[in-house]
Scaffold this motif. Sequence first.
Motif, short mmCIF file in Angstrom:
data_model
loop_
_atom_site.label_atom_id
_atom_site.label_comp_id
_atom_site.label_asym_id
_atom_site.label_seq_id
_atom_site.Cartn_x
_atom_site.Cartn_y
_atom_site.Cartn_z
N TYR A 147 0.76 -1.30 0.12
CA TYR A 147 -0.05 -0.03 0.04
C TYR A 147 0.88 1.42 0.06
O TYR A 147 0.50 2.13 0.87
N ALA A 188 0.06 -3.89 -10.89
CA ALA A 188 -0.61 -3.26 -9.58
C ALA A 188 0.33 -3.08 -8.68
O ALA A 188 0.10 -2.13 -7.67
N ASN A 189 1.32 -4.23 -8.14
CA ASN A 189 2.48 -3.91 -7.27
C ASN A 189 3.72 -3.13 -7.67
O ASN A 189 4.72 -2.88 -7.08
N ASN A 194 3.13 0.86 -5.35
CA ASN A 194 2.46 -0.52 -5.00
C ASN A 194 0.92 -0.34 -4.54
O ASN A 194 0.90 0.20 -3.22
N THR A 243 -1.15 -2.94 -3.71
CA THR A 243 -1.46 -4.14 -3.24
C THR A 243 -1.31 -4.34 -1.82
O THR A 243 -0.40 -3.52 -1.06
#
Length: 272
Positions: free
Chosen positions: A122, A158-159, A224, A226
């Motif tokens: 996150y 996504a990351n 990131n 995720t």
Amino acid sequence: MSDRIDGDEYRVTDEEKAYFAEHGYVHLRGLLTDDEVHELEGTYDRFLRREIDVPGKDYCDMAGDYGRDPEDFSIINVMLPRRYYPAWQGNIYERRAASAARQLCGDGMAIDYDQILAKQPYKEDAVFAWHQDMAYWPDTPDTRTATFWLAIDDSTIANGCMRFVPATNREEALRPHTPQYGDRGESHALGTNLQDGDEPLPVPISRGDVTVHNERVMHGSGGNSTAGFRRAYVIAFRAEETVAIERQLGFTHSHNDSGDVLDQVGVEGQTR
């Protein structure tokens, strides 16, 4: 085990060699097996937990200034883990990457440095600005480079997977680079800007895969978003003569060595 692996050797195809030469990077699938990644992973996570001592700025945040508390790091950066954990020297990743580096760049390649880069969960600011590695380094006659980026976790959009601007390695001059957070005394990261006509390409890869890039191709990565880490293990191979010249200049890729020019090279070299 893949038919491309034979002990310490990894077979790079002719198509992959041509792609690397043309575009400045290549995705090599399955350089390590899952069991081989798992064997490295235990030591990797000991670095992240700070159970292996890494003094000074060789443990830092690549997404902010040097003053951040380690608990708040967005991109945990460990320079030269093979120095601080000598048992890692000669591991299966080093050996198999050396095989691929020879096929991509020719004979006479040696490890210049290694590095751990872990994007914490996150962390939307866990971003690597667009840059060319040569902007960080002193000029040398032989610039051949094969920088291996091993995915410890599946690396996704996504990351914050690697992104490249293909064929920028063939431009006559490096793009202008500037420090991303204050000056080089406050943060290590350099960056440059996309230009009209650039076509960035994200390159998601699986655990055990690598991307390999040369010294001039533009690359970066996003944040990131995720719940998990995005862990990468980097080994850069350069010509043996180039590594020797760097060391003679006091360029060791460490912030902890007396006389090291790590923070001086880059901004001065942006016009190369």
